[in-house]
Motif scaffolding. Sequence first.
Motif, short mmCIF file in Angstrom:
data_model
loop_
_atom_site.label_atom_id
_atom_site.label_comp_id
_atom_site.label_asym_id
_atom_site.label_seq_id
_atom_site.Cartn_x
_atom_site.Cartn_y
_atom_site.Cartn_z
N HIS A 266 0.42 -1.18 0.24
CA HIS A 266 -0.07 0.22 0.20
C HIS A 266 0.80 1.19 0.17
O HIS A 266 1.37 1.20 0.99
CB HIS A 266 -1.00 0.15 0.98
N ASN A 267 0.90 1.77 -1.02
CA ASN A 267 1.97 3.37 -1.11
C ASN A 267 0.70 4.08 -0.32
O ASN A 267 0.42 5.12 -1.62
CB ASN A 267 2.33 3.15 -2.75
N ALA A 270 1.91 7.22 -2.38
CA ALA A 270 1.24 7.72 -3.82
C ALA A 270 0.08 7.24 -4.02
O ALA A 270 -1.08 7.12 -5.21
CB ALA A 270 2.37 7.11 -4.34
N LYS A 272 -1.20 4.18 -4.27
CA LYS A 272 -1.45 3.13 -5.11
C LYS A 272 -1.43 2.08 -4.54
O LYS A 272 -0.46 1.85 -3.24
CB LYS A 272 -0.73 3.39 -5.93
N LEU A 274 0.37 -1.94 -5.07
CA LEU A 274 0.84 -2.47 -5.29
C LEU A 274 0.44 -4.29 -5.88
O LEU A 274 0.28 -4.78 -4.55
CB LEU A 274 1.99 -2.43 -5.88
N HIS A 321 6.13 -5.95 -10.90
CA HIS A 321 5.31 -5.10 -9.80
C HIS A 321 3.77 -4.62 -10.74
O HIS A 321 3.67 -4.27 -11.73
CB HIS A 321 5.17 -3.79 -9.44
N MET A 323 0.56 -1.66 -10.43
CA MET A 323 0.17 0.05 -9.66
C MET A 323 -0.60 0.56 -9.92
O MET A 323 -1.48 0.40 -11.51
CB MET A 323 1.35 1.00 -10.13
N GLY B 138 10.95 7.67 -6.52
CA GLY B 138 10.40 6.09 -7.88
C GLY B 138 8.93 6.24 -7.13
O GLY B 138 7.85 6.20 -8.29
N HIS B 139 8.05 6.53 -6.15
CA HIS B 139 7.05 6.82 -5.55
C HIS B 139 6.40 4.92 -6.11
O HIS B 139 4.99 4.74 -6.89
CB HIS B 139 6.51 7.57 -5.84
N ARG B 140 6.93 3.54 -5.82
CA ARG B 140 6.19 2.34 -6.47
C ARG B 140 6.15 2.15 -5.10
O ARG B 140 5.04 2.09 -4.85
CB ARG B 140 7.62 2.03 -7.51
N ALA B 141 7.74 1.86 -4.29
CA ALA B 141 7.11 1.21 -3.63
C ALA B 141 8.11 2.28 -1.82
O ALA B 141 8.84 2.57 -2.13
CB ALA B 141 7.59 -0.38 -3.17
N GLY B 142 8.05 1.58 -0.74
CA GLY B 142 8.89 2.24 0.37
C GLY B 142 8.65 2.94 1.08
O GLY B 142 7.62 4.00 0.62
#
Lengths: 376, 376
Positions: A266-267, A270, A272, A274, A321, A323, B138-142
């Motif tokens: 869970h971003n 952002a 998003k 995943l 991944h 998104m 990158g705003h994908r994950a993290g």
Amino acid sequence: MVRPVDLPTPSLLLDLPVLCNNLATMGRRMAEHGIALRPHLKTAKSAEVAMLATEGQSGGITVSTVAEALAFAGHGFKDITYAVGIVPGKLEPLAPLLAKGVKITLLTDNAAMARAVTDKAAALGVVFDVMLEIDTGGHRAGVLPDSAELLEVGRILHEGPGTRLAGVLTHAGHSYHCRSRDEIKTVAWAEREGLVHAAERLRAAGLPCPVVSAGSTPTAMCGEDYSGITEMRPGVYMFMDVHQLLLGVCSAQDLALSVLATVIGHNRPADKLLIDAGALALSKDVSANELMADIGYGVVCDAATARPIANLFVTDVSQEHGMCAVTDDTLWDRLPVGSKVRIMPNHACITAACHEAYHVVDHGEVIDKWKRFGGW
Amino acid sequence: MVRPVDLPTPSLLLDLPVLCNNLATMGRRMAEHGIALRPHLKTAKSAEVAMLATEGQSGGITVSTVAEALAFAGHGFKDITYAVGIVPGKLEPLAPLLAKGVKITLLTDNAAMARAVTDKAAALGVVFDVMLEIDTGGHRAGVLPDSAELLEVGRILHEGPGTRLAGVLTHAGHSYHCRSRDEIKTVAWAEREGLVHAAERLRAAGLPCPVVSAGSTPTAMCGEDYSGITEMRPGVYMFMDVHQLLLGVCSAQDLALSVLATVIGHNRPADKLLIDAGALALSKDVSANELMADIGYGVVCDAATARPIANLFVTDVSQEHGMCAVTDDTLWDRLPVGSKVRIMPNHACITAACHEAYHVVDHGEVIDKWKRFGGW
């Protein structure tokens, strides 16, 4: 009992009752119009699907690679049309199939190849049936129905030592770019007109044209008049997909193929969600976006019911991944990290090719695993 | 002697001297900066490439799927980072590797998963090293470097019964969307800043952070200051591709991967040359088009020399057809039907995944065939 959600992810799911219903629908349509159904197995690439798709039919199939021809011949199929323009370099692996009683029908659209293929086949000691490819509006390959080349190529194939002119063949691939059923009907009309006109010109010139072969799932599902056509070669109708759904070719309950994925993140900053299905599990096909902007790489559905989750699409992918842009805050609780979803792909042919097997689902239970062929 | 043009088409070619040169370049760069190189093998998925890529290095590798972890462990690799957010459901196949002496390092970015993974690992009787994923742009994950979650997740991993906090990890995937080397340098700067800041916050809170892992081929090739970073995990540098070329990350002579194809048609009325490499042989990745419009699905090159043919690109694809718009009429004679070409792909990771093996080319001779792993 194994349920789909018990499978590791990503996994390719194939809903058996939906598949069977799609096969029956197309079988009925073709029978009503008195047309032979020669299913295109480039979508399924599976012996089990091919058996079901040819049940009650003549047994003829269509393939798109030499590897598929060899694989299906190995599974007992005896009448195979390889519907991609042939070059002499591909004849050697195919020629031994003829000696085993498999009829391999090839395709060409030009005089140089017709000559090269007929000579090469003769040198290999075989005679191939060859279809003459006609361009009925797709502008990918094929001679134009009114062209001088039509008769020239037809004559070479008919007279050549290693070929028999088997007929004419077209693929109305541009039907995928229509915006409505009415547009598809127009494409189907033009497909028939051009193809039958080409067949008539060949016959008028004293050349044989026993087979008049058309096909694409949209034109096979939506056309109204197929007179003069002897066979159709649709492929994706078996599974259907989001693109076909948006074209108006099928209904939501006809989608047989999906990719099971796990929510892996869970971003929240952002917005998003995943999933572990990215470019390699879904493909980078975005064809359905022509018809519905922002549908991205597929429609996110409930894992158990396969019903779409409102406004949730795979909006972007990297290799492993997916998104999904989240616009509804209740989704974070409804789809916690670790939960599963199903993705309905844009284009079943391309997404299926990412996977080595189908997990076959029947009424909520995984009942079998069917291998897919790969390579060329 | 088998030359590349003698192979059936489509085939995936890997130029061995180019590969070795790319590996040496990255190895030198990382050594100069005193950083461990943990090559990402999601691109290559090949034991042979992995052996070459880890030569002279610590032997640590990065993977993107459970299937890759199992395959590389089977080939003797003992230190594997699985760099995609983990969920408990994926621990069972990985746990037995630890008993065999393979170090498997996982990745997470949230408290709920950190708790679930540490508990599940403990229940399986193992302890996993886990990296904390950091979002450095990158705003994908993290988690964000300044977030409260950083310390919360770090503490759970450190204190949990089935996990050890191994460090911080980021992937600056947005470097692929840069427009120049200067932009990539800025991304590399931000990648280092965010990642090292996160590491320092963990350490200041009394938590261990031995590994500080960054990486993406663009930032690994173009960055200027890596201080505080202990390892990099680039992947596509091994093969490079048209996207990396247009980003300014490599030169044309660094492209190690190509798809051999046959010209299967001349559609003169539509000014299209057809090849037998379409969506399934090239993928539908069009990433390089961000940097050069109309590059389509790849650059068409001479089959023997691998040099680009001016203004010839794979402008469209269907499943097994590539369509190349012809603007130069001399091409019809230079590339007759039946002749062969090589396509340099947009994105090597995605194109390579379409194929089951590499045909290894050394100075114009095919010297080996290396299998690729697939699946998940």
